[in-house]
Design a protein around this motif. Structure first.
Motif, PDB file in Angstrom:
ATOM      1  N   TYR A   1      35.202  46.076  44.015  1.00 44.31           N
ATOM      2  CA  TYR A   1      34.770  47.178  43.151  1.00 44.31           C
ATOM      3  C   TYR A   1      35.932  47.711  42.323  1.00 44.31           C
ATOM      4  CZ  TYR A   1      31.845  51.280  41.955  1.00 44.31           C
ATOM      5  OH  TYR A   1      31.092  52.243  41.290  1.00 44.31           O
TER       6      TYR A   1
ATOM      7  N   ASP B   1      33.271  44.934  32.319  1.00 47.36           N
ATOM      8  CA  ASP B   1      33.713  45.508  33.601  1.00 47.36           C
ATOM      9  C   ASP B   1      35.224  45.403  33.758  1.00 47.36           C
ATOM     10  OD1 ASP B   1      31.101  46.046  34.216  1.00 47.36           O
ATOM     11  OD2 ASP B   1      30.838  44.333  35.546  1.00 47.36           O
TER      12      ASP B   1
ATOM     13  N   HIS C   1      33.416  42.520  41.806  1.00 49.54           N
ATOM     14  CA  HIS C   1      32.370  43.381  42.361  1.00 49.54           C
ATOM     15  C   HIS C   1      32.506  43.497  43.870  1.00 49.54           C
ATOM     16  CE1 HIS C   1      30.012  44.123  38.722  1.00 49.54           C
ATOM     17  NE2 HIS C   1      30.368  42.909  38.357  1.00 49.54           N
TER      18      HIS C   1
END
Length: 318
Positions: A180, A127, A177
C-alpha cells in the motif's frame, strides 16, 4: 396553452451494446480465455463475448485515431523539414475505485499491441505518483489517499511532458498494492512507445474541481489524445468494492507483508461493515467530489450494468 419543448442536445452519440458491437466490422479477436484470466480484476469475469462486442470495436476506433494522428505528425514534420522524435499517442482511462478501469486499461493494451502499426503499448497507473505513506502521514492525508492532494502532481506532469515530447527513455515510479505504498527506488521504463495508456482515478481533472491553490496550470489531461471514463451507478460500484474487499480478505490480505493483514481475520459481517465504512468515508466522497465531475470531459464513456458488464457506450461527437 401548449408548452413549447426545446430540443435536447447531447454531446455524445449513445450506442446500446448490440449496436456498438456491429462497429467491430471484421476486426479479428486476438485474445483467448487464458489471456482474459490474466487481464481481469479479482472480482470481475470479463467474457470473450464482451471483448468481441465492446473492446474490439473500441480498439478499432482507437487504431483509426492513432493512425490519423500519426499521419498528421508525419505531415507536420515533412512541412517543417524536421526529424523530431516519434511522439506517442496517449490514452487516459479514468473512473472510480472498483469500477474496473484497470481491467479496461489492460484489455485495451492487449488489443492495441496486436495491431501491426503500433506493437509497443505501455501502461502506466497514476498510483505510482502518489506521495509515499510517510509524506501522507506527515500531512495527515492517509484518509485522503487517492484524492487529488495525495498525488505528486508536478512529478506526474513532468513525466507526461517527457513522454509527450518524444523523450526516448522515461521512468515511471512503481506502486505496490501489497504494501500500500510507492516502492522506493523502483521504476518501470517507458522506451520509444507507440501508445501510452495512463490509468487513474483523477486523470481527467482540471482546476474546476476541489484542488489545492498551488495546483499547476498544466493538468494531466492536457497531454491526452483520447480519454475514456468507466462508469456505473454508485450503488453498483459500492457493491463491487465490498465484494472485492471480501475476496482480498481470503487472498492478498493473508500475506504477512500485506498492509491490510489486520483485515484477514475479520468475520463476514465485520468485513462487510469495514468495507462499507471505508467506502462511505473515503471512496464515495472522492467519487462524488472529484472523479464523477470529470466524466463529461471524456471522449468515450463505457457504462456498466449491475453484472459488471458494459451495457452502453457513449462517444463524444466531433
Amino acid at each position: 396553452m401548449q408548452t413549447e419543448l426545446k430540443p435536447q442536445f447531447s454531446r455524445y452519440i449513445t450506442f446500446e451494446r448490440k449496436d456498438w458491437a456491429l462497429l467491430r466490422a471484421s476486426t479479428p479477436l486476438p485474445l483467448t480465455e487464458e489471456d482474459l484470466v490474466r487481464l481481469h480484476g479479482i472480482n470481475e469475469q470479463v467474457s470473450l463475448q464482451e471483448v468481441e462486442e465492446v473492446y474490439l470495436p473500441l480498439s478499432r476506433l482507437l487504431n483509426l485515431y492513432v493512425d490519423a494522428t500519426q499521419n498528421l505528425y508525419r505531415a507536420s514534420r515533412s512541412f517543417l523539414g524536421s526529424q523530431a522524435e516519434k511522439v506517442p499517442y496517449i490514452i487516459g482511462v479514468a473512473g472510480s475505485v472498483a469500477v474496473g478501469k484497470s481491467t479496461t486499461a489492460r484489455i485495451i493494451q492487449a488489443l492495441l499491441s496486436r495491431w501491426p502499426s503500433h506493437p509497443k503499448v505501455d501502461l502506466v497507473t497514476t498510483d505510482g505518483f502518489l506521495y509515499p505513506n510517510a509524506v501522507l502521514e506527515q500531512r495527515n492525508l492517509m484518509k485522503r489517499k487517492g484524492f487529488p492532494e495525495s498525488y505528486d502532481v508536478r512529478k506526474l506532469i513532468r513525466f507526461m511532458a517527457d513522454v509527450k515530447s518524444g523523450k526516448p527513455l522515461v521512468h515511471a515510479p512503481v506502486y505496490s498494492h501489497l504494501i500500500y505504498d510507492v516502492v522506493p527506488d523502483e521504476t518501470i521504463e517507458i522506451r520509444h512507445p507507440d501508445i501510452v495508456i495512463v490509468e487513474g482515478l483523477n486523470v481527467l481533472q482540471t482546476g474546476g474541481t476541489k484542488q489545492a491553490k498551488s495546483a499547476p496550470r498544466l493538468f494531466v489531461s492536457d497531454f491526452f489524445d483520447f480519454t475514456i471514463y468507466v462508469d456505473a451507478d454508485e450503488a453498483h460500484i459500492k457493491h463491487w468494492y465490498i465484494q472485492r474487499f471480501q475476496a482480498l480478505r481470503e487472498t492478498a490480505f493473508r500475506n504477512p507483508n500485506s498492509y491490510f493483514r489486520r483485515y484477514a481475520d475479520l468475520t463476514d459481517q465485520e468485513a462487510v461493515a469495514t468495507a462499507t465504512q471505508i467506502w462511505e468515508e473515503i471512496n464515495a466522497v472522492n467519487l462524488r467530489e472529484n472523479i464523477l465531475p470529470t466524466r463529461p470531459r471524456a471522449q468515450l464513456i463505457l457504462e456498466k450494468g449491475e453484472d459488471h458488464a458494459v451495457c452502453r457506450v457513449r462517444l463524444r461527437k466531433l
